[in-house]
Design a protein around this motif. Sequence first.
Motif, short mmCIF file in Angstrom:
data_model
loop_
_atom_site.label_atom_id
_atom_site.label_comp_id
_atom_site.label_asym_id
_atom_site.label_seq_id
_atom_site.Cartn_x
_atom_site.Cartn_y
_atom_site.Cartn_z
N THR A 296 0.82 -1.21 0.00
CA THR A 296 0.00 0.00 0.00
C THR A 296 0.86 1.26 0.00
O THR A 296 0.52 2.25 -0.66
N LYS A 313 -3.92 -2.24 -5.90
CA LYS A 313 -5.20 -1.80 -5.35
C LYS A 313 -5.83 -2.89 -4.49
O LYS A 313 -6.42 -2.63 -3.43
N GLN A 314 -5.69 -4.13 -4.92
CA GLN A 314 -6.22 -5.25 -4.14
C GLN A 314 -5.42 -5.44 -2.85
O GLN A 314 -5.99 -5.77 -1.81
N LYS A 316 -4.11 -3.04 -1.21
CA LYS A 316 -4.59 -1.98 -0.32
C LYS A 316 -5.94 -2.33 0.30
O LYS A 316 -6.19 -2.03 1.48
N SER A 317 -6.81 -2.95 -0.46
CA SER A 317 -8.12 -3.31 0.08
C SER A 317 -7.98 -4.28 1.26
O SER A 317 -8.75 -4.22 2.22
N LYS A 318 -6.98 -5.15 1.18
CA LYS A 318 -6.76 -6.09 2.28
C LYS A 318 -6.09 -5.39 3.47
O LYS A 318 -6.36 -5.72 4.63
N ASP A 320 -6.69 -2.28 4.20
CA ASP A 320 -7.83 -1.57 4.77
C ASP A 320 -8.68 -2.50 5.64
O ASP A 320 -9.19 -2.09 6.69
N HIS A 321 -8.83 -3.74 5.19
CA HIS A 321 -9.60 -4.72 5.95
C HIS A 321 -9.02 -4.89 7.36
O HIS A 321 -9.76 -4.89 8.35
N CYS A 378 -14.32 2.38 5.34
CA CYS A 378 -14.56 1.09 5.96
C CYS A 378 -15.98 0.64 5.64
O CYS A 378 -16.84 1.47 5.33
#
Length: 521
Positions: A296, A313-314, A316-318, A320-321, A378
């Motif tokens: 990220t 981007k994927q 980063k999504s994890k 963020d999780h 979130c």
Amino acid sequence: MRELLSSFYIIQYILLIVLFLPLYTQSLSFNYSDALSKSLLYFEAQRSGHLPYNQRVKWHGHSGLTDGLQQGVDLVGGYYDAGDHVKFGLPMAFTVTMLSWSVIEFREEIAAAAAGEYQHALEAIKWGTDYFIKAHTHPHILWAEVGDGDTDHYCWQRPEDMTTSRQAYKIDKNNPGSDLAGETAAAMAAASIVFKELNPHYSHLLLHHAQELFEFGDKYRGEYDASVEEVRSYYASVSGYRDELLWAALWLHRATGSDEYLEYAVENADGMGGIGWAMIEFSWDVKYAGVQMLATKLLLKGEHQEKHYPVMKQYKSKADHYICACLGKNNGSNVDRSPGGMLYIRQWNNLQYVSSAAFLLMVYYEYLTAAQQTELSCPDGPVKTDELLALAKSQADYILGSNPMKMSYMVGFGSRYPTNVHHRGASIVSYKESNGFIGCTQGFDDWFGRHRENPNVLVGAIVGGPNCQDRFRDDRGNYMQTEACTYNTAPMVGVFAKLNRLAQKPAHNKLSQTSYSFRQM
């Protein structure tokens, strides 16, 4: 009627406590500079080998001076992981990675905290990397462990008196250990960044070992606990080796800037779980959240090629999780909390997860702030980035004493802390005060079982900590709660340094502008 009124007032009293306890805990202030100093001192108490002239923990002496002799290799040095005397390679490497990451991200804050602390941080890292250089005796050989956990745990001795087995175990191409090789590569790559300007030759040496270890781990794949069965009962690789290979690749990319390592992390992102596993734990075993944070950072800074964007981007999504789960804003898939607000993963040594979470929250806050992002999306709604900082602080403060037990879980910090730490060296009279030999059973009879405080204070150690109900029993035999580990304290070096800097700048202090209530989580 009188009984009803009495019950009414009791309920009101309880509600007032519930409502105002968070405000009370917020009002507590801590000396983060002192906490930083003590955290770095702790690593000197965990040193194995021939101690230097400037050793500050005076009750601890030379130990493990023949390690590796039986195998014809010099394995003197390194760290004991906890309260015993086995040198386990995987948690030791993770400890050094986290110490290095702390220095990389918060170098100025550590240097500004107190005189000499930056040097102490470098010494703590180098004590580990010097050992890893010794342990990597061949491009395809890495010594994984010194000592045997079973025999060691049947014995209660000072390290200076050790009579237990010092058998050494290794991984090689016929007995692979990609997780161990990967984590050690990550540690040495991260440390090479730390020493790049201070000691270019040493930095280059570390980077050389890191690259060889990564190639070894990637070419000869397998879990290290399948090759070294003796480690299974203590540090089994439950997450496997794929997270460590991704972790090592991204640290090598950060150390070298070479696209080949970023390509590795992108091409293997799906197959190795980097963009598949959404985690709520970051630890010596499970590195995915750390991998996702590093990826990220590259995305936020634009340090990637356009073709990498969908995968980054994927990642980063994890990331963020993980953060949203810690904040309690992840649509029910959250990290549990104790009534006092402690992040809770599992019963055994839970504070290791608290300290690593505090670090990732602090680092992610830094990354988002540098990218001028003031909000994080979130599942339960947008979150101000300042809330990450506030949660990191609340977890650090919990460790230091802002908790229902009103106890500091960092030994030697504050007026009330654990005094019966599950630690052989700390629980037996110092070798320098009484150099008479103490055997295995004598140690149990005379020292382990006695109902008195440890004669030596293990300053800076963060113990396993309380249970899910914030309860803690200060008993030497209660090893799930009173044993401390190097990887509990390592992440807090950067956290304490950052909090100290923020506390010194009240006019620009985000914490003074952000109220944080446990009831909102």
